[in-house]
Design a protein around this motif. Structure first.
Motif, PDB file in Angstrom:
ATOM      1  N   SER A  80       0.843  -1.293   0.005  1.00  0.00           N
ATOM      2  CA  SER A  80      -0.068   0.107  -0.095  1.00  0.00           C
ATOM      3  C   SER A  80       0.844   1.187   0.306  1.00  0.00           C
ATOM      4  N   PRO A  81       0.353   2.324  -0.591  1.00  0.00           N
ATOM      5  CA  PRO A  81       1.075   3.633  -0.711  1.00  0.00           C
ATOM      6  C   PRO A  81       1.311   3.993   0.748  1.00  0.00           C
ATOM      7  N   LEU A  82       0.188   3.740   1.714  1.00  0.00           N
ATOM      8  CA  LEU A  82       0.269   4.004   3.098  1.00  0.00           C
ATOM      9  C   LEU A  82       1.533   3.604   3.755  1.00  0.00           C
ATOM     10  N   GLU A  85       4.784   4.585  -0.052  1.00  0.00           N
ATOM     11  CA  GLU A  85       4.963   5.598  -0.776  1.00  0.00           C
ATOM     12  C   GLU A  85       6.356   6.455  -0.746  1.00  0.00           C
ATOM     13  N   ASN A 106      -0.944  -0.812  -5.501  1.00  0.00           N
ATOM     14  CA  ASN A 106      -1.088  -1.636  -4.387  1.00  0.00           C
ATOM     15  C   ASN A 106      -1.347  -3.076  -4.938  1.00  0.00           C
ATOM     16  N   GLU A 109      -1.983  -5.336  -0.323  1.00  0.00           N
ATOM     17  CA  GLU A 109      -3.336  -5.384   0.405  1.00  0.00           C
ATOM     18  C   GLU A 109      -4.576  -5.239  -0.239  1.00  0.00           C
ATOM     19  N   HIS A 110      -4.440  -4.986  -1.535  1.00  0.00           N
ATOM     20  CA  HIS A 110      -5.674  -4.965  -2.264  1.00  0.00           C
ATOM     21  C   HIS A 110      -5.568  -6.096  -3.418  1.00  0.00           C
ATOM     22  N   TRP A 113      -3.344 -10.358  -0.918  1.00  0.00           N
ATOM     23  CA  TRP A 113      -3.896 -10.718   0.405  1.00  0.00           C
ATOM     24  C   TRP A 113      -5.388 -11.056   0.407  1.00  0.00           C
ATOM     25  N   LEU A 128      -4.260  -2.688 -12.101  1.00  0.00           N
ATOM     26  CA  LEU A 128      -3.959  -1.604 -11.279  1.00  0.00           C
ATOM     27  C   LEU A 128      -2.470  -1.058 -11.842  1.00  0.00           C
ATOM     28  N   SER A 527      -8.944   7.920  14.041  1.00  0.00           N
ATOM     29  CA  SER A 527      -9.906   6.951  13.891  1.00  0.00           C
ATOM     30  C   SER A 527      -9.956   6.016  15.466  1.00  0.00           C
ATOM     31  N   LEU A 535      -7.448   4.393  17.228  1.00  0.00           N
ATOM     32  CA  LEU A 535      -6.492   3.515  16.207  1.00  0.00           C
ATOM     33  C   LEU A 535      -5.289   3.973  15.784  1.00  0.00           C
ATOM     34  N   LYS A 540       1.893  -3.241  14.545  1.00  0.00           N
ATOM     35  CA  LYS A 540       3.109  -3.592  15.057  1.00  0.00           C
ATOM     36  C   LYS A 540       4.118  -2.356  14.848  1.00  0.00           C
ATOM     37  N   PHE A 547      -3.072   8.097  12.316  1.00  0.00           N
ATOM     38  CA  PHE A 547      -3.020   8.197  10.743  1.00  0.00           C
ATOM     39  C   PHE A 547      -3.205   9.887  10.637  1.00  0.00           C
ATOM     40  N   THR A 548      -3.245  10.694  11.720  1.00  0.00           N
ATOM     41  CA  THR A 548      -3.003  12.293  11.637  1.00  0.00           C
ATOM     42  C   THR A 548      -1.434  12.345  12.035  1.00  0.00           C
ATOM     43  N   ASN A 591      -0.099  18.486  -2.248  1.00  0.00           N
ATOM     44  CA  ASN A 591      -1.338  17.895  -3.143  1.00  0.00           C
ATOM     45  C   ASN A 591      -2.309  19.226  -2.974  1.00  0.00           C
TER      46      ASN A 591
ATOM     47  N   TRP B  22      -8.326   8.533   3.712  1.00  0.00           N
ATOM     48  CA  TRP B  22      -8.169   8.670   5.313  1.00  0.00           C
ATOM     49  C   TRP B  22      -9.141   7.280   5.856  1.00  0.00           C
ATOM     50  N   TYR B  25      -9.837   3.800   2.103  1.00  0.00           N
ATOM     51  CA  TYR B  25      -8.818   3.132   1.456  1.00  0.00           C
ATOM     52  C   TYR B  25      -7.848   2.474   2.514  1.00  0.00           C
ATOM     53  N   ASP B  29      -7.048  -1.654   3.166  1.00  0.00           N
ATOM     54  CA  ASP B  29      -5.661  -2.019   3.469  1.00  0.00           C
ATOM     55  C   ASP B  29      -5.768  -2.913   4.613  1.00  0.00           C
ATOM     56  N   GLY B  32      -6.876  -6.350   3.877  1.00  0.00           N
ATOM     57  CA  GLY B  32      -5.717  -6.886   3.271  1.00  0.00           C
ATOM     58  C   GLY B  32      -4.889  -7.481   4.452  1.00  0.00           C
ATOM     59  N   ARG B  35      -6.216 -10.443   5.832  1.00  0.00           N
ATOM     60  CA  ARG B  35      -6.226 -11.552   4.695  1.00  0.00           C
ATOM     61  C   ARG B  35      -7.864 -11.773   4.648  1.00  0.00           C
ATOM     62  N   TYR B  38     -12.132 -11.339  -0.564  1.00  0.00           N
ATOM     63  CA  TYR B  38     -13.309 -11.011  -1.285  1.00  0.00           C
ATOM     64  C   TYR B  38     -13.184 -10.877  -2.984  1.00  0.00           C
ATOM     65  N   HIS B  80     -11.957  13.653   6.874  1.00  0.00           N
ATOM     66  CA  HIS B  80     -10.717  14.446   7.376  1.00  0.00           C
ATOM     67  C   HIS B  80     -10.623  15.616   7.126  1.00  0.00           C
TER      68      HIS B  80
END
Ligand SMILES: Cc1cc2nc3c(=O)[nH]c(=O)nc-3n(C[C@H](O)[C@H](O)[C@H](O)COP(=O)(O)OP(=O)(O)OC[C@H]3O[C@@H](n4cnc5c(N)ncnc54)[C@H](O)[C@@H]3O)c2cc1C
Ligand code: FES
Lengths: 667, 168
Positions: A80-82, A85, A106, A109-110, A113, A128, A527, A535, A540, A547-548, A591, B22, B25, B29, B32, B35, B38, B80
């Motif tokens: 993933s780019p997250l 990237e 990706n 993950e996409h 998996w 992709l 989140s 979250l 790990k 995420f922020t 961006n 945010w 996506y 992930d 994924g 696992r 889908y 976000h």
């Protein structure tokens, strides 16, 4: 594919690098087929595969090809780019190209998996990759802006986690604002008598840290306060804090208790929150003797002056320094900080939710948190554990997993209950010499010295009965049960239903997310997991990040954990904040939106949709203009612009359209 | 695991999904990492916010042969960027009307709020949507039905302008 040459500085030369990720991708996606496919896509001059693209040799592949002039833009098909990237943008930059001439596909993950069928996975991976190739052909070089990081830090929540994080930062010379909702810091730990597994006295290890917070020149401690507004972004947050009036001047109060003595209520009358309502306090009170700050607080909900306006206010007269101030009003403080550590802790499970355990119905059924107060020498009974009728209990049942590992309440394990139940078993036995029964599903004691503590309890003649308790009531069936609470349980070790009569029951309640966790996470734009815990960015590898950017987590607000783990996490969160401060500046994702003035018709549509007021209308030329420093890059204005005059760097209409074409057309 | 995730024969719908960076996506992930298998029919295009979605992207997807389009954004109140998802919702509702006129069935165009922690919802929504579209069959569109997506349509196609959020 339509790529007007003049937009791309000549014909693009794209390198596609497909990662095996060990077997994570290669097991599902036919790599060879994918490479052959990629090689035939428009403008692709290099298509390669490698076991681990994120490794140094993997990144080196990209850099060599850029340096050799074979490629001028890069697609990496991997995770993933997250995740990576930043890694590959860096590699692209190191190779000599602009870091933004890069796009990621990706396919882990996409794809690998989440896809069962290998052929389907290969088809999807190709789509992709085609999308990324199409998109990157329209990428343009971009510059990142750097903004300085404000060196001050906000810590929210003054439990052990918030305290430790604040002290770590303050000791490193950073200025900290510690905001605590209650009149005192200390959190749950301040309520305990002893802590497992070492049984050291909780107050003895906690109160020095609390005093250190109070005394530290680098810490501004705001208790009885809440964060009410957060604006800005990593390095540059603006925070609003509401300081509730405590009607006692913090700077003048010396904590002498004279005011409390003088109150017209001669005895406590209202449930004492700190003691879990097991004792009564007056309207003016100090939560506990080591409260920090040691400053009285007046509860306007119960104070006669606020209720009736008729009180003579003897508390104010009794206060020599003149600290009692009935005219105090709430104060809003505004501070600038570069990072935030959330350490808002947990809430104990409400035992009344499991009706069959009789909490609230039978007087001698307590929660573990209540027992913590009752066995505490500084607690409402001076550490004596007595029943409602004043007798010492002869037998006590401790019921594990109340509100944990239960599909009707919380499916997760609260992690600390087995251990604190053992601790309470030891303390109860020590104080009362009662027979103590532990009713457990599984005994979970992973941790340094924890299993040994369990062994020790086994030797202390505490009884252990394996099975989830079905019901607790006082319905005696035989004479011996009369006058007792009866715990009904299936003993799974002997395969029989048992009825165990006891005098007192302790319900070992689990840990839950704070009831206002959802509001807090919205405030800070992070989140929550399903269960309501904050979250983390990665379970790990980024356990204290969110995420922020610039918002970190510490302690039980992220999930159930014990004190050692809270402290470790608080140290980690402080280290992350320090790393950010020492870096001195952050690079912003380029961006942002921009206006093509030739096309803009000055229609004002964008002005109304921007949530940040980043767009202004320039009257003289009848055009809109974006302030790059205020724009956060959502692209809402771009989508709203009726003429296509607004575009977003990294997400131009053309780039997205090309990505759509790529994802659809080549497979 | 549902059958949908395993089906390899028959009609394989192609669905383009637009997920915000945010929440949705990230949720994908997470699916994924956990696992969660889908249906392989959805291809995700990442945007920073669902508010970035220009109706022409959705048209473009259908025009390029997509059998369905899925939009994923943060739950109301969670965007976000404060309110991008409300803008997306407004455009979605208007676009749905346009779609109907064009003869595109309901089940082919869907908007879902999926939070970063809801990997299982990504799995469920994708499986459901794939199954729905499998039943509907391939999308056949008369080329004339699709409005041109050039920017010059300002003022000429009111629905499209409205759908861009230009009329409120
Ligand atoms: C009965 C019981 C016994 C336990 N015994 C032990 C033990 O012996 N050993 C051990 O290692 N662990 C024990 N634990 C676990 C221990 O309590 C936790 O690990 C620890 O207290 C968590 O610390 P914390 O700072 O993360 O959260 P907390 O202690 O919950 O502190 C959070 C603080 O944040 C404040 N706050 C919350 N929301 C806000 C907000 N929005 N704004 C401002 N402030 C806010 C709260 O008022 C509180 O002061 C026990 C737990 C229980 C329930
Ligand atoms: S960021 Fe997810 S919808 Fe706006």
């Amino acid at each position: 594919m339509s790529v007007p040459e003049n937009r791309t500085n000549g014909t693009p030369k794209i390198g596609v690098y497909i990662c095996h990720c060990g077997i994570n991708i290669a097991n599902k996606v036919n790599i060879k087929e994918t490479v052959d496919f990629a090689a035939k896509l428009p403008y692709v001059t290099v298509a390669k595969e490698y076991k681990f693209m994120c490794s140094d040799p993997g990144q080196e592949l990209i850099q060599q090809d850029i340096r050799a002039g074979l490629i001028d833009r890069v697609v990496v098909a991997s995770c993933s780019p997250l995740m990576h990237e930043a890694t590959f943008r860096n590699a692209t930059g190191e190779g000599g190209a602009n870091p933004f001439m890069f796009q990621m596909a990706n396919i882990r993950e996409h794809v690998s998996w989440v896809t069962f069928d290998k052929d389907a996975a290969t088809v999807k991976a190709k789509a992709l990759i085609a999308a990324a190739v199409h998109r990157v052909s329209l990428h343009r070089p971009l510059e990142q802006t750097r903004v300085p990081v404000h060196p001050d830090v906000l810590v929210v929540g003054g439990g052990i986690a918030g305290i430790h994080a604040s002290l770590t930062l303050a000791n490193a010379g950073k200025k900290v604002y510690l905001v605590e909702r209650e009149p005192t810091i200390g959190g749950h730990m301040a309520k305990f008598d002893k802590t497992f597994p070492t049984l050291d006295c909780s107050a003895c290890i906690l109160t020095p840290k609390m005093s250190a917070v109070r005394a530290h020149p680098n810490i501004t401690l705001w208790t009885y306060s809440e964060v009410v507004g957060v604006e800005g972004f990593v390095g540059n947050f603006k925070v609003k804090v509401r300081r509730k009036p405590r009607y006692v001047d913090e700077d003048l109060c010396v904590g002498c208790l004279e005011c409390i003595e003088a109150c017209i209520f001669k005895k406590g009358k209202f449930p004492d929150e700190f003691n879990q309502g097991l004792s009564q306090r007056k309207p003016i009170y100090i939560p506990f003797p080591q409260a920090t700050p040691l400053v009285a607080v007046i509860d306007p909900e119960t104070c006669a002056h606020f209720k009736t306006g008729k009180c003579k206010k003897p508390c104010a007269d009794a206060c020599q320094p003149g600290a009692v101030k009935f005219d105090q009003t709430e104060e809003i403080k505004e501070v600038a900080v570069g990072s935030v550590i959330l350490a808002t802790g947990f809430k104990a499970f409400d035992a009344a939710r499991v009706g069959r355990y009789g909490y609230g119905k039978y007087p001698n059924i307590y929660t573990s948190l209540e027992i913590e107060r009752l066995v505490n020498a500084a607690g409402p009974t001076g550490g004596e554990l007595k029943m409602a009728d004043g007798r010492k209990p002869k037998s006590v049942g401790i019921v594990h997993c109340v509100g944990s590992r239960d599909n009707n309440t919380n499916a997760y394990c609260s992690r600390v209950c087995c251990m604190y139940s053992l601790k309470l078993a030891h303390l109860i036995k020590e104080r009362t010499e009662a027979e103590v029964y532990n009713f457990y599903i599984d005994m979970r004691t992973p941790g340094k010295g924890y299993e040994e503590f369990y062994e020790r309890l086994l030797k202390e003649n505490v009884h252990f009965i394996r099975g989830r308790v079905a019901e607790i009531n006082d319905w005696a069936m035989i004479d011996e049960e009369k006058g007792h609470l009866i715990i009904r349980v299936e003993d799974t070790l002997i395969g029989r239903v048992r009825r165990v009569p006891v005098d007192m029951v302790v319900l070992s309640v689990g840990l839950e997310a704070q009831p206002d966790a959802d509001a807090v996470r919205r405030l800070f734009n992070i989140s929550c997991s399903h269960e309501g815990w904050f979250l983390e960015r990665h379970p790990k590898l980024a356990p204290v990040s969110t995420f922020t950017e610039g918002i970190f987590l510490a302690g039980a607000c992220q999930g159930p954990k014990d004190i050692p783990d809270c402290v470790a996490q608080a140290g980690a969160a402080a280290a992350e904040a320090l790393a950010l401060i020492d870096k001195g500046s952050v690079e912003l994702e380029p961006n942002t939106a921009f206006v093509n003035e030739e096309v803009c018709a000055g229609c004002h549509t964008c002005l109304n949709v921007c949530p940040y007021g980043a767009i202004s209308y320039i009257k003289e030329i009848n055009k809109a203009r974006v302030n790059g420093a205020l724009c956060k890059g959502c692209g809402t204005c771009v989508a709203a612009c009726p003429s296509g005059a607004l575009q977003q760097n990294l997400f131009t209409d053309e780039q997205i359209m090309n990505e759509i074409k790529g994802v659809m057309n080549h497979v | 695991m549902s059958d949908t995730a395993h089906k390899t024969d028959g009609f394989q719908p192609r669905i383009v999904a637009f997920f915000c960076n945010w929440c949705t996506y990230t949720a994908a992930d997470l699916a994924g990492t956990a696992r969660m298998t889908y249906a392989p029919n959805v291809r995700v295009v990442r945007v920073m916010c669902s508010g970035r979605l220009d109706p022409q992207f959705i048209m473009e997807a259908f025009r390029n042969g997509a059998d369905g389009v899925l939009i994923g954004g943060c739950h109301p109140g969670d965007c976000h960027y404060q309110a991008g998802n409300y803008k997306a919702l407004r455009r979605y509702i208007l676009l749905k009307r346009v779609m109907k006129e064009m003869g595109i069935e309901e089940g082919r165009f869907r908007l879902e709020w999926i939070a970063a922690s809801e990997g299982d919802k990504v799995q469920r929504v994708i499986n459901e949507m794939t199954e729905t579209i499998r039943k509907l069959g391939p999308l056949h569109l008369e080329p004339v039905n699709i409005p041109a997506t050039a920017h010059v349509q300002v003022g000429t196609d009111k629905a499209a302008v409205a759908a861009r959020g230009g009329v409120s």
